[in-house]
Design an enzyme around this catalytic site. Structure first.
Site, mmCIF file in Angstrom:
data_model
loop_
_atom_site.group_PDB
_atom_site.id
_atom_site.type_symbol
_atom_site.label_atom_id
_atom_site.label_comp_id
_atom_site.label_asym_id
_atom_site.label_seq_id
_atom_site.Cartn_x
_atom_site.Cartn_y
_atom_site.Cartn_z
ATOM 1 N N ASN A 46 30.212 24.780 -4.043
ATOM 2 C CA ASN A 46 29.819 23.376 -4.246
ATOM 3 C C ASN A 46 30.331 22.488 -3.110
ATOM 4 O O ASN A 46 29.613 21.616 -2.609
ATOM 5 C CB ASN A 46 30.365 22.857 -5.573
ATOM 6 C CG ASN A 46 29.622 23.395 -6.787
ATOM 7 O OD1 ASN A 46 28.554 23.987 -6.651
ATOM 8 N ND2 ASN A 46 30.177 23.187 -7.960
ATOM 9 N N ARG A 369 12.247 26.543 -7.393
ATOM 10 C CA ARG A 369 13.207 27.588 -7.025
ATOM 11 C C ARG A 369 12.896 28.823 -7.857
ATOM 12 O O ARG A 369 12.849 28.755 -9.085
ATOM 13 C CB ARG A 369 14.647 27.153 -7.306
ATOM 14 C CG ARG A 369 15.114 25.932 -6.539
ATOM 15 C CD ARG A 369 16.620 25.723 -6.723
ATOM 16 N NE ARG A 369 17.049 24.382 -6.387
ATOM 17 C CZ ARG A 369 17.316 23.965 -5.157
ATOM 18 N NH1 ARG A 369 17.181 24.802 -4.141
ATOM 19 N NH2 ARG A 369 17.713 22.727 -4.931
ATOM 20 N N ARG A 399 15.851 22.230 -1.176
ATOM 21 C CA ARG A 399 17.014 22.416 -0.300
ATOM 22 C C ARG A 399 17.746 23.733 -0.568
ATOM 23 O O ARG A 399 18.057 24.064 -1.713
ATOM 24 C CB ARG A 399 17.984 21.243 -0.468
ATOM 25 C CG ARG A 399 19.168 21.291 0.491
ATOM 26 C CD ARG A 399 20.009 20.057 0.355
ATOM 27 N NE ARG A 399 19.360 18.902 0.932
ATOM 28 C CZ ARG A 399 19.530 17.664 0.477
ATOM 29 N NH1 ARG A 399 20.274 17.447 -0.580
ATOM 30 N NH2 ARG A 399 18.931 16.647 1.057
ATOM 31 N N HIS A 429 9.059 18.410 -7.975
ATOM 32 C CA HIS A 429 10.157 18.945 -8.769
ATOM 33 C C HIS A 429 9.710 19.251 -10.199
ATOM 34 O O HIS A 429 10.448 19.829 -10.986
ATOM 35 C CB HIS A 429 11.316 17.936 -8.761
ATOM 36 C CG HIS A 429 12.609 18.466 -9.283
ATOM 37 N ND1 HIS A 429 13.182 18.011 -10.445
ATOM 38 C CD2 HIS A 429 13.450 19.416 -8.806
ATOM 39 C CE1 HIS A 429 14.320 18.642 -10.661
ATOM 40 N NE2 HIS A 429 14.511 19.504 -9.680
ATOM 41 N N TYR A 462 21.694 29.035 -16.924
ATOM 42 C CA TYR A 462 21.553 27.592 -17.101
ATOM 43 C C TYR A 462 20.980 27.287 -18.485
ATOM 44 O O TYR A 462 20.096 27.996 -18.964
ATOM 45 C CB TYR A 462 20.569 27.001 -16.081
ATOM 46 C CG TYR A 462 20.963 27.101 -14.628
ATOM 47 C CD1 TYR A 462 22.110 27.756 -14.205
ATOM 48 C CD2 TYR A 462 20.145 26.530 -13.658
ATOM 49 C CE1 TYR A 462 22.432 27.837 -12.856
ATOM 50 C CE2 TYR A 462 20.463 26.607 -12.303
ATOM 51 C CZ TYR A 462 21.606 27.260 -11.914
ATOM 52 O OH TYR A 462 21.916 27.348 -10.582
ATOM 53 N N ARG A 558 26.373 16.018 -16.985
ATOM 54 C CA ARG A 558 27.188 17.083 -16.412
ATOM 55 C C ARG A 558 27.844 16.678 -15.090
ATOM 56 O O ARG A 558 28.997 16.957 -14.843
ATOM 57 C CB ARG A 558 26.324 18.328 -16.176
ATOM 58 C CG ARG A 558 27.110 19.547 -15.714
ATOM 59 C CD ARG A 558 26.202 20.591 -15.102
ATOM 60 N NE ARG A 558 25.804 20.235 -13.751
ATOM 61 C CZ ARG A 558 24.598 20.476 -13.233
ATOM 62 N NH1 ARG A 558 23.667 21.008 -13.969
ATOM 63 N NH2 ARG A 558 24.319 20.135 -11.990
#
Length: 678
Positions: A46, A369, A399, A429, A462, A558
Site C-alpha cells: 500500500n 480488473r 491503474r 469503472h 473482497y 474502509r
C-alpha cells in the site's frame, strides 16, 4: 451553510490512518501468525502505491509552485511535511512489529530467517554453492566513475551499494538484487524450517564480484519512483500503444522515496542522495529487511494450517440448482450474491453457459480488473469463436492493471470480439454484464451489476455484492449503457440506473435532500452508507447539512474519510465506522430511510470526486423484498461488529471498538449465515 477548511480532514493523512489500521491487524495477536505477516506485506505494498501516486503528485505540484490548498486548507508543501512525519512513525511501528514480535513468534514455530553469520558450516557450503551456480551468473555489478555514470535503477528494485577504496579514493558500485529468483532461500535443516534472504547471500560473497579489489563496506537501498501515467487522449492516435509506451516510462519516473538500512554508511548515503537528487527528508531508514512485500511469497511456504485463518470455502447460493438451467434460476427471481461468502462461480458459469448456448445471440461486458488467468475472458473468447456477438469494454487505464488488460484486449480482439476502450477522458469503472438470448417467447435479456470487479481471484478475498436480474427495465438500461459506451448514444432518461458522471451526483443530492425534508417536518430521517472512501467536498457538505437538520447518519468507510464526525454544531448526528479484517471490505451500499419506505442502492462508485465526475459508474436500486432484507442484514452485521470495527473520532483518528458484549465478528457471522441458509 458555508463550511471552513477546519471542517474537513486531509485525504492523504486519512489514507495513512487507513494503512495504519491494516498494520494494526498485524500487531493484534487475535489474528493467526501467517495472516499477521500478510498484513505487514499489504501495508508495505500500500505504501509503495501511495508514494508512486499520491506523494509523486504532491511533489509535482511543489515543483510547479502550485500553492492552492486542499479541502482541509493545507498547501502541497504542508501536506508533504505532515505525510513525512506520519509515514516515519508508521514505518517505525511496522518494523518494530516484525522485528520484535512476528519474527520471534515465527521462531517459536521453528521457522527462522537467519543471517549469514548464524549459519552452520554445512549451511554456508550450501549457500556458497547456490551463489556460485545460480546467483553469480545473473548478477551484473555496475561501477560508477567518470565514464560510467550512475545507472538508471528500475522502480522498486532492491540494490546493494558497495564502497571500495581505490588509489586512496572512494569508489562506488551497484548490484541489483535479482527478481527472477525467490527473495529467500530455504536452508538444509533437520527439525526446523530455516531461510536466508538473497541480499545476505550476495553480501557474503560479494568479493567474488570484485576480484583484485577490497570491499570497504556494503549497504542496501531501494528507490520508489513516480508511477503515475499522464496520457494525452486528444493527441493519442492509438490509446493502446500510448499506454504501452507510458508503462515503460513508469519504470523510470523521478525518485520520490529512498529506503535504506538503518546502519547504511554515511558516504554511501550522501552519494545516493546526491546522485538521485533527493532531499534528506525523502529518506526512510529501516531497521530490518527492505521491501517487506516478500512476505507474500514467504507466507506460501507455511504448511501449518493452524497459523492461518480457518478455511471458509465459498458456498454455492441456493438460488442456483443443478436440476435447472442458470437462466431458469434467474427468471424465477432477482438474485443477490454476497461475495466471498457466496461463491463467484455462478458468474463464471453464466458466461461459460452463454458462450456455448445456441440461443444466446450476444454478450456485452465491462472489464476493469480481471485475474491473470481469467476464466471469464476465456469464455468470452469461446463465445466469439462460437459465433456470438461479443462486445467487451476493457478499461486499459485501470491503474497498475494496464499491462494485463492490454494483453487480454489483444487476445479478445484476435478471437473476434469487438473490443472498446471506453470514453475519452473517463475511466469505465461500472461493472455490468448483459446477455441477449432468443427464447420461445422472443428475445430476453439477462443482466448482472456488481460493486466489484469480474475477478475470480479477488472475489475470494473482497466483500462485494452482485445483482442478477432479467427484469426488463434493468435490461433496457444495461443496453442503453453499452450503446453509450460503444457508440454515439445519450439516453434522455433511465428506468432504474443512475450513471456517473451525468446523473449520479444529482441523484445522491435528491436522496439526501428527501431525508433532510423529512427530518425538518418532524419525521425520522436516516441514512446508512457503506463504501471504500468518502472524500468529495460537496457530498460531505450535503451530509453536514443533513446532520444539522436532524438526519441520523451512519457511515461504514474502509479507507480515506475527509468528513469529521460527531463535531458539535457540524456533524453531531454522524457516526463513522471502519472495518479492516480478514476480508477487504469493498461493497458499496446506500440506504435511505425514506419515511419508513426504505430505498436501497448498490453501486460501483465510492463518494469520491473522481468517481462522481470522471468515471462511468452505475448506481442501481434493489427492489425485491428478499434482496432488500439481505442487504439490511449486511448493514446490521457491519454495525454490530465489535471484533474488526473501529470508530472514527472527531479529530480524524480511529479507535478500536471495545467488546462490551459478546464478540461479534461480521466476517465470521456472514459465513455462518450463508452456510446455514444455503
Amino acid at each position: 451553510m458555508v463550511y471552513s477548511n477546519k471542517n474537513f480532514f486531509n485525504r492523504e493523512l486519512s489514507w495513512l490512518y487507513f494503512n495504519e489500521r491494516v498494520l494494526d491487524e498485524a500487531i493484534l495477536d487475535k489474528n493467526p501468525l501467517v495472516e499477521r505477516l500478510k498484513f505487514i506485506a499489504i501495508t508495505s505494498s500500500n505504501l509503495d502505491e501511495f508514494f508512486m501516486i499520491r506523494v509523486a503528485g504532491l511533489k509535482a505540484q511543489i515543483e510547479e509552485n502550485y500553492i492552492k490548498t486542499d479541502i482541509s486548507g493545507l498547501t502541497p508543501n504542508e501536506q508533504m511535511e505532515k505525510i513525512k512525519i506520519k509515514v516515519k512513525k508508521l514505518v517505525e511501528k511496522q518494523y518494530n512489529c516484525i522485528i520484535n514480535t512476528l519474527f520471534p513468534e515465527l521462531e517459536k514455530e521453528n521457522i527462522f530467517i537467519k543471517k549469514y553469520n548464524e549459519l552452520s558450516l554445512k549451511q554456508k557450503d550450501f549457500v556458497e554453492n547456490y551463489f556460485n551456480e545460480t546467483i553469480f551468473p545473473i548478477l551484473t555489478p555496475m561501477a560508477i566513475d567518470a565514464s560510467r555514470p550512475f545507472p538508471h535503477l528500475i522502480n522498486k528494485s532492491l540494490n546493494i551499494m558497495t564502497k571500495l577504496l581505490i588509489d586512496g579514493e572512494n569508489r562506488f558500485s551497484i548490484i541489483q538484487v535479482p527478481t527472477i529468483i525467490n527473495r529467500f532461500l530455504e536452508l538444509p535443516s533437520k527439525n526446523t524450517k530455516e531461510f536466508i534472504l538473497i541480499e545476505d547471500i550476495i553480501k557474503a560473497n560479494i568479493n567474488k564480484l570484485f576480484t583484485g579489489y577490497k570491499i570497504d563496506i556494503t549497504g542496501e537501498f531501494r528507490i520508489t519512483r513516480d508511477g503515475d501515467m499522464i496520457i494525452d487522449e486528444d493527441e493519442a492516435d492509438d490509446l493502446l500503444i500510448e499506454i504501452e509506451n507510458s508503462l515503460q516510462k513508469r519504470k523510470w519516473g523521478s525518485p520520490v522515496r529512498l529506503e535504506v538500512k538503518e546502519d547504511l554508511d554515511n558516504d554511501i548515503l550522501e552519494f545516493l542522495t546526491e546522485s538521485l537528487n533527493l532531499h534528506i527528508s525523502n529518506i526512510y531508514k529501516l531497521n530490518g529487511p527492505l521491501d517487506l512485500t516478500f512476505l507474500f511469497s514467504f507466507c506460501n511456504i507455511n504448511n501449518n494450517k493452524n497459523l492461518e485463518f480457518k478455511p471458509q470455502p465459498p458456498i454455492l447460493s441456493k438460488a442456483f440448482s443443478k436440476e435447472e438451467s442458470i437462466f431458469s434460476s434467474i427468471r424465477k427471481k432477482d438474485i443477490i450474491l454476497h461475495h466471498p461468502y457466496d461463491s463467484f462461480s455462478p458468474i463464471i458459469d453464466l458466461i461459460e453457459v452463454a458462450a456455448n448456448d445456441p440461443k444466446v445471440l450476444a454478450i456485452k461486458q465491462t472489464l476493469y480488473r480481471v485475474s491473470g488467468d481469467s476464466p471469464i475472458v476465456k469464455s468470452l473468447i469461446k463465445a466469439a469463436k462460437n459465433g456470438k456477438q461479443v462486445t467487451v469494454l476493457v478499461e486499459i487505464k485501470a491503474r497498475f492493471d494496464e499491462e494485463r488488460n492490454i494483453k487480454w484486449a489483444r487476445k479478445l480482439e484476435k478471437s473476434g470480439c469487438h473490443v472498446v476502450y471506453g470514453l475519452k477522458g473517463l475511466k469505465t469503472h461500472a461493472k455490468c454484464l448483459l446477455i441477449v438470448r432468443n427464447e420461445n417467447n422472443g428475445i430476453r435479456r439477462y443482466v448482472h451489476f456488481g460493486t466489484g470487479n469480474y475477478n475470480d481471484s479477488t472475489a475470494k478475498l473482497y466483500t462485494d455484492l452482485g445483482f442478477i436480474t432479467c427484469k426488463e427495465e434493468y435490461c433496457i438500461d444495461a443496453t442503453n449503457l453499452f450503446n453509450k459506451l460503444t457508440g454515439f448514444s445519450s439516453p434522455k432518461s433511465w428506468h432504474k440506473l443512475s450513471i456517473a458522471p451525468e446523473g449520479l451526483r444529482n441523484k445522491l443530492y435528491k436522496l439526501i435532500d428527501k431525508e433532510i425534508l423529512n427530518a425538518k417536518e418532524g419525521r425520522e430521517g436516516k441514512i446508512i452508507a457503506k463504501m471504500n472512501s468518502l472524500v468529495d467536498k460537496e457530498i460531505i457538505e450535503k451530509l453536514y447539512d443533513a446532520s444539522n437538520a436532524g438526519v441520523k447518519i451512519t457511515l461504514i468507510i474502509r479507507g480515506a474519510c475527509c468528513l469529521l464526525p460527531e463535531v458539535k454544531g457540524l456533524s453531531e448526528n454522524i457516526k463513522v465506522y471502519s472495518i479492516v479484517g480478514r476480508y477487504l471490505e469493498h461493497s458499496r451500499i446506500y440506504y435511505f430511510f425514506n419515511n419508513n419506505n426504505p430505498k436501497i442502492y448498490l453501486s460501483s462508485a465510492d463518494l469520491m470526486t473522481r468517481n462522481l465526475d470522471r468515471r462511468i459508474e452505475t448506481f442501481f436500486p434493489i427492489e425485491d423484498k428478499e434482496a432488500i432484507d439481505l442487504i439490511k442484514m449486511i448493514l446490521e452485521y457491519n454495525l454490530k461488529d465489535n471484533y474488526n470495527s473501529r470508530i472514527i473520532k472527531s479529530d480524524g483518528s480511529y479507535e478500536l471498538i471495545k467488546n462490551k458484549h459478546k464478540t461479534f465478528n461480521c466476517h465470521k457471522e456472514f459465513y455462518s449465515f450463508t452456510k446455514k441458509n444455503n
